[in-house]
Each structure stands twice: as structure tokens, then as C-alpha cells.
Design an enzyme around this catalytic site. Structure first.
Site, short mmCIF file in Angstrom:
data_model
loop_
_atom_site.label_atom_id
_atom_site.label_comp_id
_atom_site.label_asym_id
_atom_site.label_seq_id
_atom_site.Cartn_x
_atom_site.Cartn_y
_atom_site.Cartn_z
N GLU A 141 3.74 -2.43 -4.24
CA GLU A 141 3.92 -1.65 -5.43
C GLU A 141 2.83 -1.43 -6.30
O GLU A 141 2.72 -0.64 -7.19
CB GLU A 141 5.28 -2.04 -6.16
CG GLU A 141 5.04 -3.39 -7.06
CD GLU A 141 4.79 -4.51 -6.41
OE1 GLU A 141 5.00 -5.76 -7.03
OE2 GLU A 141 4.78 -4.77 -5.20
N HIS A 180 1.56 -7.26 -2.62
CA HIS A 180 2.30 -6.40 -3.35
C HIS A 180 2.13 -4.93 -3.21
O HIS A 180 1.16 -4.21 -3.71
CB HIS A 180 1.78 -6.66 -4.93
CG HIS A 180 2.39 -7.81 -5.50
ND1 HIS A 180 3.50 -7.84 -6.25
CD2 HIS A 180 1.91 -9.21 -5.57
CE1 HIS A 180 3.78 -9.18 -6.72
NE2 HIS A 180 2.81 -10.03 -6.33
N CYS A 223 6.46 -11.08 -2.91
CA CYS A 223 5.76 -12.32 -3.36
C CYS A 223 6.92 -13.28 -3.85
O CYS A 223 7.44 -13.90 -3.22
CB CYS A 223 4.98 -12.00 -4.72
SG CYS A 223 3.78 -13.37 -5.29
#
Length: 218
Positions: A194, A192, A86
Site C-alpha cells: 500500500e 507494504h 506486516c
């Protein structure tokens, strides 16, 4: 595995990605404040998501001048592996470590939702992901990937597009969600991974992405 996560003023995903790398992958994670430099050679450097320097001027435009980025440049020259997520992707493009730029979403609105990513078969990282579609969260206002026609053609021809959006949420050219350099050592992506690793949220597709990236470290 040793990982350096660079934290800028306004970073808000540094602990997220660091915790995943530590708890799930057993990484030795070192958080590097943007005013610091590092001389070690970790297995991976992560530029996390967030709003570095409040996104003033342009997203990532001020972060590229942080002292820590001098270490990132030196690390890249030595062939080190870098992942920008990002805002980290935005910083990589502003710093010239990846081509192109991330512009305001076509809607001019902040978009926060799950999207489906398509791994691109001719990319060195993506081709190891066997699942044809991955559900991964996005959260950005400036995620529309832009590059000139020549750069876009080079990305296509050299297999440097890692992921495309199945349904384009932001106006990215060629539906690009993530790219890499030719050696697939520097990777930038707007979604994202994660945030899609822990089973208690009902989505572990992000682990497939991190597995593919970290597999190259072994």
C-alpha cells in the site's frame, strides 16, 4: 467490493491501506475497531501494519485475543479472503491462520527501506504478476520468518510461498517475504504494497501486488 479493515490499538497503517482500497479500487471500506465484531461477509478482510498493543509479549500475541478476531476466525472458516500486512502477518501467524512465526531481525535492528521482491511462480497469487521483481518498502523489527523444516517443505511443495526477498534483509528462512494458505485465500506479507501505489512517490509496484490479490475477488 466491500472491505473490512480491522484496527487494533497501535495500528498505524489502517488508514493507509483503507484509503488506497477506497480511492484506487473504489472499495466500500469499513474500519472495525478491535473490540467490535462483524457478522457481514465482506469480499476482503485486512489486518494492517503497525504495532498492535505496543508489540508487548510478542508481535501480534495480544491482538489475536481481540473480539474482532473471533469474527476473523469465523470469516476464515467460511472461505473468506484475508490479507495481513506486516503486523497483520504477525497476527495471522500468532492466531494460527498461517503457519510459522516472525522473529526479531537477524541484525536486531529495525529495518526501514525499499527491497526487491521476487514473485514465486508456483503460487496462485504470485503467478499472475508478470513483473519479475517488485520494489516494495519494508518497515519492521520482527520480520524474520521462521518455521520448522517440515513446514518449510510443505510451503515449498504446495506453492504457498508468495514472495521471496531478492536480498534477505532480516534473516527470513528461505528468503520468505510472504506466504499464503493452500487455497491462496489467506495471505500474509511483511512488505507494504500500500506504500507503493501512488505515482507521485515514483513507485507503483505495490499496485501490481494488490491487483493480483483483488483480481481473485472478481
Amino acid at each position: 467490493m466491500k472491505v473490512n479493515v480491522v484496527t487494533f490499538p497501535g495500528s498505524n497503517c489502517d488508514q493507509d491501506v483503507g484509503t488506497i482500497l477506497s480511492n484506487v479500487y473504489g472499495a466500500d471500506v469499513n474500519y472495525v475497531w478491535h473490540r467490535e465484531q462483524f457478522n457481514d461477509l465482506p469480499d476482503l478482510v485486512v489486518l494492517p501494519g503497525g504495532f498492535s498493543f505496543g508489540d508487548y509479549l510478542r508481535t501480534g500475541a495480544m491482538a489475536k485475543f481481540s473480539p474482532a478476531m473471533e469474527s476473523v476466525f469465523a470469516y476464515a472458516k467460511k472461505g473468506g479472503r484475508i490479507l495481513g500486512i506486516c503486523n497483520g502477518f504477525q497476527i495471522l501467524t500468532e492466531a494460527g491462520l498461517l503457519p510459522g512465526a516472525l522473529l526479531h531481525n537477524r541484525s536486531l535492528k529495525y529495518v526501514c527501506k525499499d527491497v526487491n521482491l521476487l514473485p514465486v511462480a508456483n503460487n496462485k497469487i504470485a503467478k499472475t504478476i508478470r513483473q519479475p521483481s517488485l520494489k516494495i518498502p519494508i518497515a519492521h523489527g520482527e520480520g524474520a520468518y521462521y518455521a520448522d523444516k517440515e513446514t518449510l517443505q510443505t510451503l515449498e511443495d504446495e506453492g504457498n510461498i508468495v514472495f521471496r526477498y531478492e536480498e534477505n534483509p532480516n534473516g527470513s528462512l528461505h528468503d520468505i517475504a510472504g506466504i499464503s494458505d493452500k487455497a491462496a485465500k489467506i495471505i500474509g506479507m511483511m512488505p507494504h504494497p500500500e506504500r507503493a501505489v501512488n505515482p507521485y512517490i515514483g513507485n507503483e509496484d505495490g499496485k501490481l501486488i494488490l491487483d493480483a490479490i483483488l483480481e481473485k475477488l472478481s
